[in-house]
Design a protein around this motif. Structure first.
Motif, PDB file in Angstrom:
ATOM      1  N   SER A  28      47.472  31.635  45.618  1.00 33.70           N
ATOM      2  CA  SER A  28      48.282  32.524  46.457  1.00 33.70           C
ATOM      3  C   SER A  28      49.406  31.754  47.161  1.00 33.70           C
ATOM      4  O   SER A  28      50.485  32.302  47.382  1.00 33.70           O
ATOM      5  N   GLU A  29      49.183  30.483  47.477  1.00 36.74           N
ATOM      6  CA  GLU A  29      50.213  29.674  48.134  1.00 36.74           C
ATOM      7  C   GLU A  29      51.413  29.465  47.209  1.00 36.74           C
ATOM      8  O   GLU A  29      52.558  29.461  47.647  1.00 36.74           O
ATOM      9  N   VAL A  30      51.153  29.269  45.918  1.00 37.48           N
ATOM     10  CA  VAL A  30      52.219  29.088  44.935  1.00 37.48           C
ATOM     11  C   VAL A  30      52.957  30.407  44.713  1.00 37.48           C
ATOM     12  O   VAL A  30      54.165  30.442  44.514  1.00 37.48           O
ATOM     13  N   ASP A  31      52.223  31.497  44.781  1.00 37.41           N
ATOM     14  CA  ASP A  31      52.790  32.831  44.541  1.00 37.41           C
ATOM     15  C   ASP A  31      53.597  33.365  45.724  1.00 37.41           C
ATOM     16  O   ASP A  31      54.364  34.315  45.568  1.00 37.41           O
ATOM     17  N   GLU A  32      53.482  32.751  46.892  1.00 38.02           N
ATOM     18  CA  GLU A  32      54.079  33.320  48.098  1.00 38.02           C
ATOM     19  C   GLU A  32      55.553  33.698  47.935  1.00 38.02           C
ATOM     20  O   GLU A  32      55.990  34.726  48.423  1.00 38.02           O
ATOM     21  N   TYR A  33      56.345  32.861  47.245  1.00 38.71           N
ATOM     22  CA  TYR A  33      57.776  33.128  47.078  1.00 38.71           C
ATOM     23  C   TYR A  33      58.143  33.315  45.598  1.00 38.71           C
ATOM     24  O   TYR A  33      59.292  33.202  45.216  1.00 38.71           O
ATOM     25  N   ASN A  34      57.160  33.620  44.782  1.00 35.98           N
ATOM     26  CA  ASN A  34      57.321  33.722  43.340  1.00 35.98           C
ATOM     27  C   ASN A  34      57.482  35.182  42.927  1.00 35.98           C
ATOM     28  O   ASN A  34      56.723  36.032  43.377  1.00 35.98           O
ATOM     29  N   THR A  35      58.408  35.467  42.035  1.00 38.05           N
ATOM     30  CA  THR A  35      58.609  36.844  41.585  1.00 38.05           C
ATOM     31  C   THR A  35      57.644  37.253  40.470  1.00 38.05           C
ATOM     32  O   THR A  35      57.537  38.435  40.165  1.00 38.05           O
ATOM     33  N   LEU A  36      56.945  36.295  39.875  1.00 40.25           N
ATOM     34  CA  LEU A  36      56.010  36.628  38.785  1.00 40.25           C
ATOM     35  C   LEU A  36      54.779  37.372  39.285  1.00 40.25           C
ATOM     36  O   LEU A  36      54.251  38.233  38.602  1.00 40.25           O
ATOM     37  N   GLY A  37      54.290  36.986  40.435  1.00 40.27           N
ATOM     38  CA  GLY A  37      53.019  37.513  40.922  1.00 40.27           C
ATOM     39  C   GLY A  37      51.865  36.743  40.298  1.00 40.27           C
ATOM     40  O   GLY A  37      52.033  36.015  39.329  1.00 40.27           O
ATOM     41  N   ILE A  38      50.692  36.897  40.872  1.00 41.89           N
ATOM     42  CA  ILE A  38      49.507  36.216  40.334  1.00 41.89           C
ATOM     43  C   ILE A  38      49.116  36.924  39.031  1.00 41.89           C
ATOM     44  O   ILE A  38      48.963  38.141  39.008  1.00 41.89           O
ATOM     45  N   PRO A  39      48.956  36.163  37.952  1.00 38.93           N
ATOM     46  CA  PRO A  39      48.611  36.796  36.675  1.00 38.93           C
ATOM     47  C   PRO A  39      47.212  37.399  36.722  1.00 38.93           C
ATOM     48  O   PRO A  39      46.310  36.841  37.331  1.00 38.93           O
ATOM     49  N   LYS A  40      47.058  38.550  36.059  1.00 39.80           N
ATOM     50  CA  LYS A  40      45.748  39.212  36.069  1.00 39.80           C
ATOM     51  C   LYS A  40      44.760  38.518  35.146  1.00 39.80           C
ATOM     52  O   LYS A  40      43.553  38.619  35.341  1.00 39.80           O
ATOM     53  N   ASP A  41      45.276  37.808  34.131  1.00 40.38           N
ATOM     54  CA  ASP A  41      44.397  37.084  33.209  1.00 40.38           C
ATOM     55  C   ASP A  41      45.210  36.030  32.454  1.00 40.38           C
ATOM     56  O   ASP A  41      46.431  35.940  32.593  1.00 40.38           O
ATOM     57  N   MET A  42      44.507  35.252  31.630  1.00 43.57           N
ATOM     58  CA  MET A  42      45.134  34.172  30.866  1.00 43.57           C
ATOM     59  C   MET A  42      46.185  34.727  29.892  1.00 43.57           C
ATOM     60  O   MET A  42      47.204  34.089  29.650  1.00 43.57           O
ATOM     61  N   GLU A  43      45.948  35.898  29.364  1.00 44.79           N
ATOM     62  CA  GLU A  43      46.897  36.508  28.413  1.00 44.79           C
ATOM     63  C   GLU A  43      48.250  36.775  29.083  1.00 44.79           C
ATOM     64  O   GLU A  43      49.302  36.568  28.483  1.00 44.79           O
ATOM     65  N   GLU A  44      48.227  37.223  30.329  1.00 41.83           N
ATOM     66  CA  GLU A  44      49.479  37.460  31.051  1.00 41.83           C
ATOM     67  C   GLU A  44      50.235  36.150  31.256  1.00 41.83           C
ATOM     68  O   GLU A  44      51.462  36.095  31.109  1.00 41.83           O
ATOM     69  N   THR A  45      49.517  35.087  31.589  1.00 42.97           N
ATOM     70  CA  THR A  45      50.150  33.771  31.727  1.00 42.97           C
ATOM     71  C   THR A  45      50.732  33.334  30.393  1.00 42.97           C
ATOM     72  O   THR A  45      51.859  32.831  30.327  1.00 42.97           O
TER      73      THR A  45
END
Length: 180
Positions: A28-45
């Motif tokens: 969540s710390e990496v995602d704070e200013y990220n437009t991608l959002g936290i991926p829901k699973d490995m496939e999204e990444t």
């Protein structure tokens, strides 16, 4: 194309790096200013990094994507990238993300300076840019320590967790004083 700095190695990402990148994007710390959002699973990444890996085979590459590892341990600590304009403007845009456990060690600044040096030296760019959320004080400091100048404000351009956030535009041109 692999790059080295004093303490780090930037190695081109391959599919075997997927788990490390997924882990990085899941903080969540990496995602704070990220437009991608936290991926829901490995496939999204996987789908988010596919364009960069596919571009490695391109005759006229415009996307460079590296994993960042510590030289003396080969420990994965983040990712970095550079997107090239491939036109007469000779522009590149840099980005980086570091695992929170490695924040505060100067790694982001080292990566930023290394990308700038590579952009001007290897890619013969005229200008290197970076965008940063106006609230991301850590990255603002990194870009300024790397010799970049704040050139402007882009209002409400970053879609972050359902809100539109402002973005500072930073850049350095080839004849600016270089800090690497």
């Amino acid at each position: 194309m692999d790059i080295e700095s004093e303490r780090l190695k930037l190695q081109e990402v391959g599919w075997d790096d997927l788990a490390d990148i997924h882990r990085l994007h899941s903080y969540s710390e990496v995602d704070e200013y990220n437009t991608l959002g936290i991926p829901k699973d490995m496939e999204e990444t996987k789908e988010s990094i596919r364009p960069m890996i596919d571009d490695q085979k391109s005759e006229k590459r415009k996307l460079y994507f590296w994993k960042i590892v510590v030289k003396n341990s080969d420990e994965f600590i983040g990712i970095a990238g550079m997107n090239l304009s491939l036109n007469k403007f000779k522009l590149g845009e840099i980005y980086y993300k570091i695992l929170p456990s490695h924040w505060g060690n100067g790694y982001a600044t080292e990566v930023s300076r290394t990308l700038i040096k590579t952009g001007f030296g290897d890619f013969k760019l005229h200008k290197i840019e970076a965008g940063v959320s106006t609230e991301n004080m850590g990255s603002i400091r990194v870009l300024e320590k790397s010799g970049m100048t704040r050139e402007g404000l882009r209002r409400k351009i970053l879609p972050i967790r359902g809100e539109w956030k402002d973005n500072y535009h930073y850049a350095i041109v080839e004849d600016d004083p270089i800090n690497y």
